[in-house]
Design a protein around this motif. Structure first.
Motif, PDB file in Angstrom:
ATOM      1  N   GLN A 224      -0.510   6.694   3.491  1.00 17.42           N
ATOM      2  CA  GLN A 224       0.432   5.656   2.961  1.00 17.42           C
ATOM      3  C   GLN A 224       0.710   4.263   3.503  1.00 17.42           C
TER       4      GLN A 224
ATOM      5  N   THR B 267       0.446   4.010  -3.158  1.00 19.64           N
ATOM      6  CA  THR B 267      -0.241   4.879  -2.786  1.00 19.64           C
ATOM      7  C   THR B 267      -0.252   6.249  -4.028  1.00 19.64           C
TER       8      THR B 267
ATOM      9  N   HIS C 265       0.982  -1.267   0.077  1.00 24.64           N
ATOM     10  CA  HIS C 265      -0.070   0.081  -0.008  1.00 24.64           C
ATOM     11  C   HIS C 265       0.895   1.276  -0.239  1.00 24.64           C
TER      12      HIS C 265
ATOM     13  N   HIS D 150      -4.902   6.367  -5.258  1.00 26.29           N
ATOM     14  CA  HIS D 150      -5.833   7.130  -4.510  1.00 26.29           C
ATOM     15  C   HIS D 150      -6.083   8.388  -5.557  1.00 26.29           C
TER      16      HIS D 150
END
Length: 383
Positions: A303, A155, A151, A159
């Motif tokens: 993040q 990020t 992740h 997103h």
């Protein structure tokens, strides 16, 4: 609609908490500076409501009638009883699997989940934390942190663009497959209806020593509290904050004024949008963001927020809202719109857009996860 985010970055200033820890208690706690964590960018509930569209017909929900066919034609309309040992093994089979649309795995809301299943779920997470890293995941010192690393590293591409909801649906699948294949978790999966705890997250039994540990408020001078009781007591995180790799504790700092915005009205206003990307933007900057910021500290850090194990219960809530939106129109499992990148003009996202987890689990495509009963996945929610 599109949201103007020129003044908002993926990290920002953490709001002042409506709930603080008394000074007399602070002296006995291990505290941490919240400035390093920042927060998720948001839109206001008022903005979402002002742009809401009128919903035609009854509000969609979830249940055995939502199989992608004509609503109301299923004979198998009775959901399993709360806490039944229903597994989602089919959802963890990976690409090329099949799904009996009339008998998928059920994800049960936390209140409908038995105490034994709840304990098995948190123990499964702890199992991943106790396993060594698989290697190749920057900063990771456990199998759990392999997930966190994925992740953190992805990020910028997952997103505030159209892939946000499909990628996080895939990410929950990655988490579930690790739980089942590497830690022997064989129960149904839970989800958390945060709207039922709006304004009172800390009162949920999720945040007790039996499960995820406490949810303390900010201290009087705006610090977070390291979690030192419960299943994840004393946990040291090695990934984050942000793009860094600094050892820090699992910390929380609830702001119930923010959790109060995670309401059924906010979810409904976002889900009233008929355009996928309009709905996605509203959900991402709305209930999703406020849930993160409301729990605070590690969860408010964009993040490396999966460092807090409650991350996945939160994203199961977000995925539930996504599925409810899809249930209102069958075409919403076969189409998508929005930007695939941050260029101007951007490349449009397609159903063939590849979802990946840096090799943690097999790649797939947006098209394979848009339908939770499509074969790659095989689940619905209990309501």
């Amino acid at each position: 609609m599109r949201f103007a985010l020129a003044s908002q970055a993926l990290v920002g200033i953490v709001a002042v908490s409506a709930l603080t820890v008394p000074r007399s208690v602070e002296k006995r706690l291990k505290l941490i500076d919240l400035k390093q964590f920042g927060s998720f960018p948001t839109i206001s509930p008022e903005e979402a409501h002002a742009d809401a569209q009128k919903i035609k017909g009854p509000l969609a929900s979830d249940g055995p009638q939502y199989t992608g066919g004509k609503i109301g034609t299923l004979a198998n309309s009775k959901a399993p009883a709360a806490g039944d040992d229903v597994t989602t093994a089919a959802a963890a089979d990976g690409p090329g699997g099949t799904c009996d649309r009339n008998n998928p795995a059920i994800r049960f809301e936390w209140r409908n989940y038995s105490a034994d299943d709840k304990k098995a779920f948190v123990n499964g997470i702890k199992c991943l934390m106790d396993k060594p890293s698989g290697g190749g995941f920057q900063g990771a010192q456990s199998r759990w942190e392999d997930l966190v690393s994925v992740h953190q590293q992805l990020t910028p591409t997952i997103h505030q663009r159209a892939v946000f909801l499909p990628w996080h649906r895939y990410y929950v699948w990655v988490f579930e497959s690790l739980m089942r294949e590497e830690c022997g978790f064989d129960r149904a999966f839970p989800w958390w209806d945060e709207t039922l705890d709006s304004g009172k997250f800390s009162q949920s039994d999720i945040f007790t020593d039996a499960y995820f540990g406490p949810l303390p408020g900010k201290t009087s001078d705006g610090q977070g509290t390291c979690i030192e009781s419960g299943t994840f007591a004393g946990l040291t995180l090695h990934i984050g904050p942000g793009s860094g790799f600094s050892d820090h504790c699992l910390a929380r700092a609830v702001d119930e004024s923010l959790t109060a915005t995670v309401s059924s009205q906010f979810v409904q206003d976002c889900n009233s949008r008929t355009s996928y990307d309009d709905m996605r933007g509203c959900q991402e900057l709305g209930p999703h963001a406020y849930g993160h910021n409301g729990v605070g500290a590690v969860m408010a850090e964009v993040q490396a927020s999966p460092g807090d194990p409650v991350f996945f219960l939160h994203h199961l809530f977000v995925d539930h809202s996504f599925r409810i939106w899809q249930n209102a129109d069958g075409s919403r499992t076969t189409t998508i719109n929005g930007c695939a990148d941050g260029n101007n003009p951007c490349a449009p996202i397609t159903m063939d857009y590849v979802l990946h987890s840096n090799g943690l689990r097999p790649n797939t495509t947006v098209g394979s996860v848009m339908d939770t009963l499509g074969g790659f996945l095989c689940y619905r929610y209990d309501y």
